[in-house]
Design a protein around this motif. Structure first.
Motif, PDB file in Angstrom:
ATOM      1  N   GLN A  69      -3.458  -1.448  -6.516  1.00  0.00           N
ATOM      2  CA  GLN A  69      -4.812  -0.882  -6.581  1.00  0.00           C
ATOM      3  C   GLN A  69      -5.436  -0.748  -5.198  1.00  0.00           C
ATOM      4  O   GLN A  69      -6.617  -1.064  -4.997  1.00  0.00           O
ATOM      5  CB  GLN A  69      -5.705  -1.716  -7.501  1.00  0.00           C
ATOM      6  CG  GLN A  69      -5.173  -1.834  -8.922  1.00  0.00           C
ATOM      7  CD  GLN A  69      -6.055  -2.700  -9.800  1.00  0.00           C
ATOM      8  OE1 GLN A  69      -7.270  -2.546  -9.810  1.00  0.00           O
ATOM      9  NE2 GLN A  69      -5.453  -3.613 -10.547  1.00  0.00           N
ATOM     10  N   SER A  75      -0.132   3.826  -2.317  1.00  0.00           N
ATOM     11  CA  SER A  75       0.444   3.435  -3.602  1.00  0.00           C
ATOM     12  C   SER A  75      -0.619   2.810  -4.507  1.00  0.00           C
ATOM     13  O   SER A  75      -1.554   2.166  -4.031  1.00  0.00           O
ATOM     14  CB  SER A  75       1.576   2.433  -3.373  1.00  0.00           C
ATOM     15  OG  SER A  75       1.962   1.802  -4.568  1.00  0.00           O
ATOM     16  N   ASP A  76      -0.451   2.969  -5.829  1.00  0.00           N
ATOM     17  CA  ASP A  76      -1.377   2.382  -6.801  1.00  0.00           C
ATOM     18  C   ASP A  76      -0.909   1.015  -7.314  1.00  0.00           C
ATOM     19  O   ASP A  76      -1.586   0.391  -8.126  1.00  0.00           O
ATOM     20  CB  ASP A  76      -1.544   3.315  -8.005  1.00  0.00           C
ATOM     21  CG  ASP A  76      -2.267   4.600  -7.634  1.00  0.00           C
ATOM     22  OD1 ASP A  76      -3.120   4.548  -6.726  1.00  0.00           O
ATOM     23  OD2 ASP A  76      -1.975   5.645  -8.242  1.00  0.00           O
ATOM     24  N   ASP A  77       0.251   0.538  -6.843  1.00  0.00           N
ATOM     25  CA  ASP A  77       0.839  -0.685  -7.394  1.00  0.00           C
ATOM     26  C   ASP A  77      -0.095  -1.885  -7.297  1.00  0.00           C
ATOM     27  O   ASP A  77      -0.148  -2.721  -8.201  1.00  0.00           O
ATOM     28  CB  ASP A  77       2.156  -1.006  -6.688  1.00  0.00           C
ATOM     29  CG  ASP A  77       3.250   0.008  -7.012  1.00  0.00           C
ATOM     30  OD1 ASP A  77       3.039   0.802  -7.957  1.00  0.00           O
ATOM     31  OD2 ASP A  77       4.290   0.011  -6.340  1.00  0.00           O
ATOM     32  N   GLU A 114      -7.389   0.620  -2.274  1.00  0.00           N
ATOM     33  CA  GLU A 114      -8.572   1.478  -2.360  1.00  0.00           C
ATOM     34  C   GLU A 114      -9.364   1.435  -1.048  1.00  0.00           C
ATOM     35  O   GLU A 114      -9.497   0.381  -0.427  1.00  0.00           O
ATOM     36  CB  GLU A 114      -9.463   1.004  -3.521  1.00  0.00           C
ATOM     37  CG  GLU A 114     -10.638   1.899  -3.806  1.00  0.00           C
ATOM     38  CD  GLU A 114     -11.427   1.455  -5.043  1.00  0.00           C
ATOM     39  OE1 GLU A 114     -12.624   1.781  -5.133  1.00  0.00           O
ATOM     40  OE2 GLU A 114     -10.833   0.760  -5.897  1.00  0.00           O
ATOM     41  N   THR A 135       0.801  -1.229   0.000  1.00  0.00           N
ATOM     42  CA  THR A 135       0.000   0.000   0.000  1.00  0.00           C
ATOM     43  C   THR A 135       0.830   1.273   0.000  1.00  0.00           C
ATOM     44  O   THR A 135       0.319   2.347  -0.308  1.00  0.00           O
ATOM     45  CB  THR A 135      -0.930   0.058   1.230  1.00  0.00           C
ATOM     46  OG1 THR A 135      -0.131   0.216   2.420  1.00  0.00           O
ATOM     47  CG2 THR A 135      -1.764  -1.203   1.351  1.00  0.00           C
TER      48      THR A 135
END
Length: 233
Positions: A114, A110-112, A116, A67
């Motif tokens: 996803q 982080s978006d690595d 959410e 994250t």
């Protein structure tokens, strides 16, 4: 190197349950699982403990890798070890949980994988026995919040009593009488009333408050049964 004879080897994992409050609703942080089984499905932040790691070190490493979050206080919750909980191999998982202010940590996400935030009431189905982990964590938080003012720290620097009530109602999944809640909160001596108001919800508005940190630390252990009988809610 000596080993215990005639013993079956097990995998050891950790799973991190991250609850957050954005000022309006209680949320949970989830990711898309990156490997089989259940690849692509929503999951808690989990992974395997390495030989040179303690459980706490593993939990913090996994949370940061999946994250981007670091510096989050994680508390060990419970061990989950039903023989068939993982369909691939016998795996015991130690669950950790945390409550965070979403706005404080949103820049780290982080978006690595996803990562959410989901409203807790509308969160998607989780893999394996992770829903049980979430329910166990919610129960632990309810007891802690009933005995100590831990939820106050999830609020912004200045906040209204309705915002605080929304937070408590989200954690305890119940509706609390406004007058009783306000009376109980003000009786704690933990709040300092400010001169300005939040008028977003009504023309009359609601006064802002801030946490009296001196009283907060002095009365932390004396804040008992703020929510009596949390199990009955």
């Amino acid at each position: 190197m000596l080993k215990y004879s005639k013993q079956t080897r097990l995998l050891l994992a950790v799973d991190c349950i991250i609850f957050g409050f954005d000022g309006e609703v209680l949320k949970i942080l989830l990711i898309k699982r990156g490997f089989q089984p259940e690849k692509g499905n929503w999951s808690l932040m989990g992974g395997f403990v390495q030989p040179d790691e303690s459980l706490d070190q593993s939990a913090n490493r996994i949370l940061k890798q999946l994250t981007g979050l670091e510096g989050v206080y994680l508390e060990q919750l419970y061990s989950f070890g039903q023989p068939q909980r993982d369909p691939i191999e016998r795996t015991v998982s130690v669950a950790y949980f945390a409550l965070v202010d979403i706005h404080k940590y949103e820049a780290q996400i982080s978006d690595d994988y996803q990562a959410e935030w989901f409203q807790l009431k509308r969160a998607p189905k989780l893999i394996f026995d992770q829903q049980e982990m979430v329910e166990q964590a919610r129960k632990r938080i309810r007891y802690k919040a009933a005995m100590h003012p831990i939820l106050f720290e999830l609020l912004p620097t200045k906040f209204t009593i309705p915002q605080l009530q929304t937070l408590y109602e989200s954690v305890f999944n119940t509706t609390i009488d406004k007058r009783n809640f306000s009376k109980r909160v003000l009786a704690t001596g933990l709040l300092i009333k400010l001169a300005d108001k939040d008028k977003a919800g009504s023309k009359r508005g609601a006064y802002y408050y801030q946490l009296n940190m001196q009283n907060y630390y002095a009365k932390f252990q004396a804040f008992m049964n703020f929510i009596p009988n949390p199990d009955s809610l």
